[in-house]
Write a protein that holds these residues in place. Sequence first.
Motif, PDB file in Angstrom:
ATOM      1  N   UNK A   1      41.070  35.871  31.758  1.00  0.00           N
ATOM      2  CA  UNK A   1      41.496  36.381  33.157  1.00  0.00           C
ATOM      3  C   UNK A   1      41.293  37.707  33.283  1.00  0.00           C
ATOM      4  N   UNK A   2      41.591  38.562  32.268  1.00  0.00           N
ATOM      5  CA  UNK A   2      41.333  40.018  32.243  1.00  0.00           C
ATOM      6  C   UNK A   2      40.038  40.512  32.295  1.00  0.00           C
ATOM      7  N   UNK A   3      39.194  39.620  31.488  1.00  0.00           N
ATOM      8  CA  UNK A   3      37.812  39.739  31.542  1.00  0.00           C
ATOM      9  C   UNK A   3      37.078  39.753  32.850  1.00  0.00           C
ATOM     10  N   UNK A   4      37.642  38.611  33.597  1.00  0.00           N
ATOM     11  CA  UNK A   4      37.086  38.286  34.915  1.00  0.00           C
ATOM     12  C   UNK A   4      37.454  39.332  36.045  1.00  0.00           C
ATOM     13  N   UNK A   5      38.708  39.754  35.634  1.00  0.00           N
ATOM     14  CA  UNK A   5      39.259  41.008  36.486  1.00  0.00           C
ATOM     15  C   UNK A   5      38.270  41.968  36.319  1.00  0.00           C
ATOM     16  N   UNK A   6      37.760  42.444  35.066  1.00  0.00           N
ATOM     17  CA  UNK A   6      36.941  43.637  34.750  1.00  0.00           C
ATOM     18  C   UNK A   6      35.680  43.392  35.446  1.00  0.00           C
ATOM     19  N   UNK A   7      35.271  42.166  35.295  1.00  0.00           N
ATOM     20  CA  UNK A   7      33.830  41.804  35.844  1.00  0.00           C
ATOM     21  C   UNK A   7      33.918  41.765  37.611  1.00  0.00           C
ATOM     22  N   UNK A   8      34.934  41.523  38.024  1.00  0.00           N
ATOM     23  CA  UNK A   8      35.163  41.700  39.621  1.00  0.00           C
ATOM     24  C   UNK A   8      34.909  43.069  39.895  1.00  0.00           C
ATOM     25  N   UNK A   9      35.885  43.827  39.223  1.00  0.00           N
ATOM     26  CA  UNK A   9      35.623  45.433  39.432  1.00  0.00           C
ATOM     27  C   UNK A   9      34.184  45.997  39.420  1.00  0.00           C
ATOM     28  N   UNK A  10      33.698  45.559  38.391  1.00  0.00           N
ATOM     29  CA  UNK A  10      32.276  45.946  37.993  1.00  0.00           C
ATOM     30  C   UNK A  10      31.370  45.525  39.259  1.00  0.00           C
ATOM     31  N   UNK A  11      31.330  44.156  39.956  1.00  0.00           N
ATOM     32  CA  UNK A  11      30.603  43.717  40.858  1.00  0.00           C
ATOM     33  C   UNK A  11      31.066  44.476  42.202  1.00  0.00           C
ATOM     34  N   UNK A  12      32.392  44.878  42.436  1.00  0.00           N
ATOM     35  CA  UNK A  12      32.696  45.507  43.743  1.00  0.00           C
ATOM     36  C   UNK A  12      32.208  47.029  43.462  1.00  0.00           C
ATOM     37  N   UNK A  13      31.948  47.372  42.297  1.00  0.00           N
ATOM     38  CA  UNK A  13      31.440  48.977  42.123  1.00  0.00           C
ATOM     39  C   UNK A  13      30.141  49.182  42.863  1.00  0.00           C
TER      40      UNK A  13
END
Length: 72
Positions: free
Chosen positions: A24-36
């Motif tokens: 879930x933390x990796x998915x959160x990082x991926x979410x931040x990368x996509x929104x960047x």
Amino acid sequence: MCHLRARSPARGGVVTARREVPLLVRLAWDCLDQHRHRRCGKCAEAGFCPVVEAARHRIREWRRFRHVWGRR
């Protein structure tokens, strides 16, 4: 990019250098990368997105858990 993450040329993905990061933390990082790079449908004109805020909160809580329980 977080200092705990490094690109793996063999797998082509992001893996940890020293310890395992929960899914879930990796998915959160991926979410931040996509929104960047691009916005989603929930992003407001003012720049606030509830999805991004939830991802940031999850990462902060995980860091707090590691700090309290001595997993740095």
